[in-house]
Design a protein around this motif. Structure first.
Motif, mmCIF file in Angstrom:
data_model
loop_
_atom_site.group_PDB
_atom_site.id
_atom_site.type_symbol
_atom_site.label_atom_id
_atom_site.label_comp_id
_atom_site.label_asym_id
_atom_site.label_seq_id
_atom_site.Cartn_x
_atom_site.Cartn_y
_atom_site.Cartn_z
ATOM 1 N N ALA A 1 25.593 29.238 31.010
ATOM 2 C CA ALA A 1 25.769 28.896 32.422
ATOM 3 C C ALA A 1 25.121 29.988 33.256
ATOM 4 C CB ALA A 1 27.254 28.781 32.760
ATOM 5 N N VAL A 2 24.319 29.584 34.234
ATOM 6 C CA VAL A 2 23.633 30.537 35.109
ATOM 7 C C VAL A 2 23.994 30.196 36.548
ATOM 8 C CG1 VAL A 2 21.421 31.540 35.783
ATOM 9 C CG2 VAL A 2 21.735 30.659 33.445
ATOM 10 N N ALA A 3 24.627 31.147 37.251
ATOM 11 C CA ALA A 3 25.073 30.832 38.610
ATOM 12 C C ALA A 3 25.542 32.090 39.327
ATOM 13 C CB ALA A 3 26.223 29.823 38.572
ATOM 14 N N ASN A 4 25.669 31.973 40.652
ATOM 15 C CA ASN A 4 26.460 32.914 41.422
ATOM 16 C C ASN A 4 27.892 32.390 41.302
ATOM 17 O OD1 ASN A 4 27.227 34.967 43.256
ATOM 18 N ND2 ASN A 4 27.119 33.516 44.955
ATOM 19 N N GLY B 1 33.735 25.833 37.875
ATOM 20 C CA GLY B 1 34.713 25.377 36.900
ATOM 21 C C GLY B 1 34.507 25.917 35.496
ATOM 22 N N TYR B 2 33.971 27.121 35.382
ATOM 23 C CA TYR B 2 33.737 27.686 34.044
ATOM 24 C C TYR B 2 35.052 28.010 33.324
ATOM 25 C CZ TYR B 2 28.908 28.222 35.685
ATOM 26 O OH TYR B 2 27.644 28.002 36.171
ATOM 27 N N ASP B 3 36.134 28.104 34.098
ATOM 28 C CA ASP B 3 37.436 28.284 33.471
ATOM 29 C C ASP B 3 37.795 27.095 32.580
ATOM 30 O OD1 ASP B 3 39.515 26.680 35.705
ATOM 31 O OD2 ASP B 3 37.505 27.242 36.308
ATOM 32 N N ARG B 4 37.250 25.918 32.901
ATOM 33 C CA ARG B 4 37.487 24.739 32.067
ATOM 34 C C ARG B 4 36.862 24.909 30.681
ATOM 35 N NH1 ARG B 4 36.047 19.233 35.012
ATOM 36 N NH2 ARG B 4 37.282 18.456 33.223
ATOM 37 N N VAL B 5 35.714 25.601 30.636
ATOM 38 C CA VAL B 5 35.073 25.869 29.348
ATOM 39 C C VAL B 5 35.900 26.874 28.544
ATOM 40 C CG1 VAL B 5 32.957 26.639 28.195
ATOM 41 C CG2 VAL B 5 32.810 25.414 30.378
ATOM 42 N N HIS C 1 27.829 31.857 27.060
ATOM 43 C CA HIS C 1 27.088 32.925 27.739
ATOM 44 C C HIS C 1 27.094 32.648 29.245
ATOM 45 C CE1 HIS C 1 25.447 34.570 23.960
ATOM 46 N NE2 HIS C 1 25.439 33.307 23.562
ATOM 47 N N ILE C 2 27.670 33.555 30.030
ATOM 48 C CA ILE C 2 27.717 33.414 31.486
ATOM 49 C C ILE C 2 26.755 34.431 32.095
ATOM 50 C CG2 ILE C 2 29.161 33.548 33.541
ATOM 51 C CD1 ILE C 2 31.535 32.753 31.809
ATOM 52 N N VAL C 3 25.765 33.919 32.829
ATOM 53 C CA VAL C 3 24.714 34.758 33.409
ATOM 54 C C VAL C 3 24.844 34.727 34.928
ATOM 55 C CG1 VAL C 3 22.232 35.189 33.549
ATOM 56 C CG2 VAL C 3 23.209 34.158 31.475
ATOM 57 N N GLY C 4 24.976 35.907 35.537
ATOM 58 C CA GLY C 4 25.087 35.982 36.983
ATOM 59 C C GLY C 4 26.351 36.708 37.411
ATOM 60 N N ASP C 5 26.414 37.034 38.699
ATOM 61 C CA ASP C 5 27.604 37.633 39.284
ATOM 62 C C ASP C 5 28.292 36.591 40.156
ATOM 63 O OD1 ASP C 5 27.233 40.175 38.126
ATOM 64 O OD2 ASP C 5 25.731 40.677 39.637
ATOM 65 N N LEU D 1 33.889 35.889 39.019
ATOM 66 C CA LEU D 1 33.579 36.518 37.738
ATOM 67 C C LEU D 1 34.760 37.289 37.159
ATOM 68 C CD1 LEU D 1 31.012 36.464 36.021
ATOM 69 C CD2 LEU D 1 30.483 38.739 36.874
ATOM 70 N N ASN D 2 35.420 38.098 37.970
ATOM 71 C CA ASN D 2 36.538 38.910 37.464
ATOM 72 C C ASN D 2 37.684 38.037 36.958
ATOM 73 O OD1 ASN D 2 35.299 41.383 37.895
ATOM 74 N ND2 ASN D 2 36.076 41.555 39.984
ATOM 75 N N LYS D 3 37.918 36.936 37.624
ATOM 76 C CA LYS D 3 38.961 36.007 37.179
ATOM 77 C C LYS D 3 38.623 35.458 35.790
ATOM 78 C CE LYS D 3 41.068 31.543 38.294
ATOM 79 N NZ LYS D 3 41.099 30.415 39.250
ATOM 80 N N LEU D 4 37.363 35.088 35.580
ATOM 81 C CA LEU D 4 36.943 34.546 34.284
ATOM 82 C C LEU D 4 37.048 35.607 33.185
ATOM 83 C CD1 LEU D 4 33.816 32.417 35.277
ATOM 84 C CD2 LEU D 4 36.161 31.639 34.937
ATOM 85 N N LYS D 5 36.682 36.839 33.521
ATOM 86 C CA LYS D 5 36.792 37.916 32.541
ATOM 87 C C LYS D 5 38.241 38.137 32.120
ATOM 88 C CE LYS D 5 32.659 40.540 33.891
ATOM 89 N NZ LYS D 5 32.136 41.800 34.489
ATOM 90 N N LYS D 6 39.142 38.051 33.085
ATOM 91 C CA LYS D 6 40.564 38.224 32.771
ATOM 92 C C LYS D 6 41.068 37.094 31.873
ATOM 93 C CE LYS D 6 45.074 39.118 34.892
ATOM 94 N NZ LYS D 6 45.800 38.301 33.920
ATOM 95 N N ILE D 7 40.676 35.866 32.183
ATOM 96 C CA ILE D 7 41.114 34.725 31.373
ATOM 97 C C ILE D 7 40.610 34.871 29.943
ATOM 98 C CG2 ILE D 7 40.928 32.225 31.037
ATOM 99 C CD1 ILE D 7 40.660 31.956 34.087
ATOM 100 N N ALA D 8 39.331 35.218 29.792
ATOM 101 C CA ALA D 8 38.757 35.376 28.449
ATOM 102 C C ALA D 8 39.469 36.487 27.681
ATOM 103 C CB ALA D 8 37.262 35.664 28.559
ATOM 104 N N ASN D 9 39.763 37.569 28.375
ATOM 105 C CA ASN D 9 40.447 38.693 27.733
ATOM 106 C C ASN D 9 41.881 38.328 27.349
ATOM 107 O OD1 ASN D 9 40.494 41.663 27.053
ATOM 108 N ND2 ASN D 9 42.162 41.595 28.557
ATOM 109 N N ASP D 10 42.593 37.654 28.262
ATOM 110 C CA ASP D 10 43.973 37.249 27.983
ATOM 111 C C ASP D 10 44.066 36.322 26.780
ATOM 112 O OD1 ASP D 10 44.788 38.771 30.118
ATOM 113 O OD2 ASP D 10 45.095 37.083 31.489
#
Length: 398
Positions: A208-211, A217-221, A242-246, A250-259
């Motif tokens: 996924a490439v985006a701002n 909705g990348y949290d759905r993935v 693979h998530i490309v971009g800022d 972004l921080n929310k997605l990083k937290k979900i992936a880490n949790d």
């Protein structure tokens, strides 16, 4: 050569994605007309000649905006007013035959400039609403009320003055009149390299490439990956995201992936361009488009990313309907327009059905024929030809 002025209240350095899109459209116009773009850069107003690529700066006309400033709203509208004043001055100096305006807050001076262009210059005026209805993207009750009030006052007046209103629809609605016409986004295919094919036997890479914003909705993935890796399936293959971009999400997605303990499978690359981005696409199998347009009330999708995926030759996943790809386009996987996690197993099944086909070549050919700016702007250029043949410019604004 007749002159066309394109007016867009965007910052050519900050709003880079929108600026590139506008430049591409200006490039199509420039094949027929002498085109100038009026926009912003920092505290300056800019007028850019498209053919010779020169930029004239009107320095320090605009106030610096700070989100923490209590006077932010007032300063923002002072900037609109100053920008509009310069637009009228530029119209007098350049005397264009055609105006193309990307919607922004006109206020009284903007309307004055439009009336001048119609009455004194006999301009043919095109007005673009890049997201229609435009209140769908506005967050906050107060901002929506303010937007509704301004629209009630100014949009009705603008509608009476302009000749054509082009809209990018966010949902299926009946347009007000024949003056309105639906358009969509295009791409500059020359800047997009077709991907290499890497088919891993026991691995699929999603990209996924985006701002990164809430409507992507990348949290759905990530939720789907959690369910996938929690399953007891012994035949499970590795799936990476693979998530490309800022971006603000972004921080929310990083937290979900880490949790969820998915840091091994969800990779955040930051911004990538050029060869680095091309290399990531080469190893990827499936592109991820916007999966949560419904969060901002949209049921339709015209994202540039869908078109770029197609031009690269990578099949992709979306949730909303994109009318540039008909029902027979087999390299899109549609998921429901809701909050449900993406079903990773079904994505794998989709890829297995198409992976032996020459999809990169077919997708690239489709993009060349249907998705370039030359293709999507045919209706606009035809409207200009019709207007000229009817000698529309001799009509006076009453």
């Amino acid at each position: 050569m007749e002159k066309l002025i394109y007016i867009a209240y965007i910052d050519r350095k900050i709003d880079l994605g929108v600026y590139k899109k506008i430049l591409a459209k200006c490039g199509v116009f420039a094949k027929i007309y002498d085109v100038a773009l009026i926009c912003r850069e920092g505290n300056s107003i800019c007028i850019e000649n498209i053919k010779n690529k020169s930029v004239k700066y009107i320095d320090n006309r605009l106030l610096t905006l700070n989100k923490e400033d209590k006077l932010l709203l007032i300063k923002r509208y002072i900037n609109y007013s100053r920008f509009n004043s310069y637009v009228q001055k530029a119209l007098i100096e350049l005397a264009p035959k055609y105006l193309y305006i990307r919607k922004y807050k006109f206020l009284s001076k903007g309307l004055k400039a439009l009336k001048f262009a119609k009455k004194n210059l006999n301009c043919y005026i095109m007005y673009e609403i890049p997201s229609y209805p435009d209140d769908l993207e506005i967050k906050g009750v107060g901002r929506r009320i303010l937007n509704a009030l301004l629209s009630k006052v100014y949009d009705v007046k603008v509608e009476k003055i302009v000749d054509k209103i082009y809209v990018v629809l966010g949902k299926d609605i009946i347009l007000k009149s024949d003056k309105y016409k639906e358009i969509t986004n295009g791409i500059d295919i020359s800047d997009i390299r077709i991907k290499e094919l890497y088919d891993y036997k026991n691995m699929i890479n999603l990209i996924a490439v985006a701002n990164v914003s809430y409507w992507h909705g990348y949290d759905r993935v990530i939720e789907g990956l959690r369910l996938y890796y929690e399953s007891k399936n012994k035949d499970r293959i590795r799936v990476n995201f693979h998530i490309v971009g800022d971006g603000p999400e972004l921080n929310k997605l990083k937290k979900i992936a880490n949790d969820y303990g998915l840091n091994e499978y969800v990779v955040f690359h930051g911004n990538k361009i050029g060869k680095e981005l091309d290399d990531l696409f080469d190893i990827s199998n499936i592109g991820i488009g916007s999966l949560a347009n419904h969060r901002k009330g949209f049921t339709k999708d015209s994202a540039l990313k869908n078109r770029e995926y197609c031009a690269r030759g990578i099949p992709f996943v979306i949730a909303s309907d994109d009318e540039m790809f008909g029902d027979n386009f087999k390299y899109i996987y549609k998921i429901p327009k809701d909050e449900s996690p993406i079903d990773i197993n079904k994505v794998i099944e989709f890829y297995n059905l198409i992976k032996k086909e020459k999809f990169t070549i077919e997708m690239r050919k489709y993009a060349e024929e249907n998705l370039t700016w030359n293709a999507v702007m045919r209706d606009i250029l035809n409207d200009l030809r019709v207007a000229k043949s009817k000698n529309h410019n001799k009509k006076k604004f009453e």
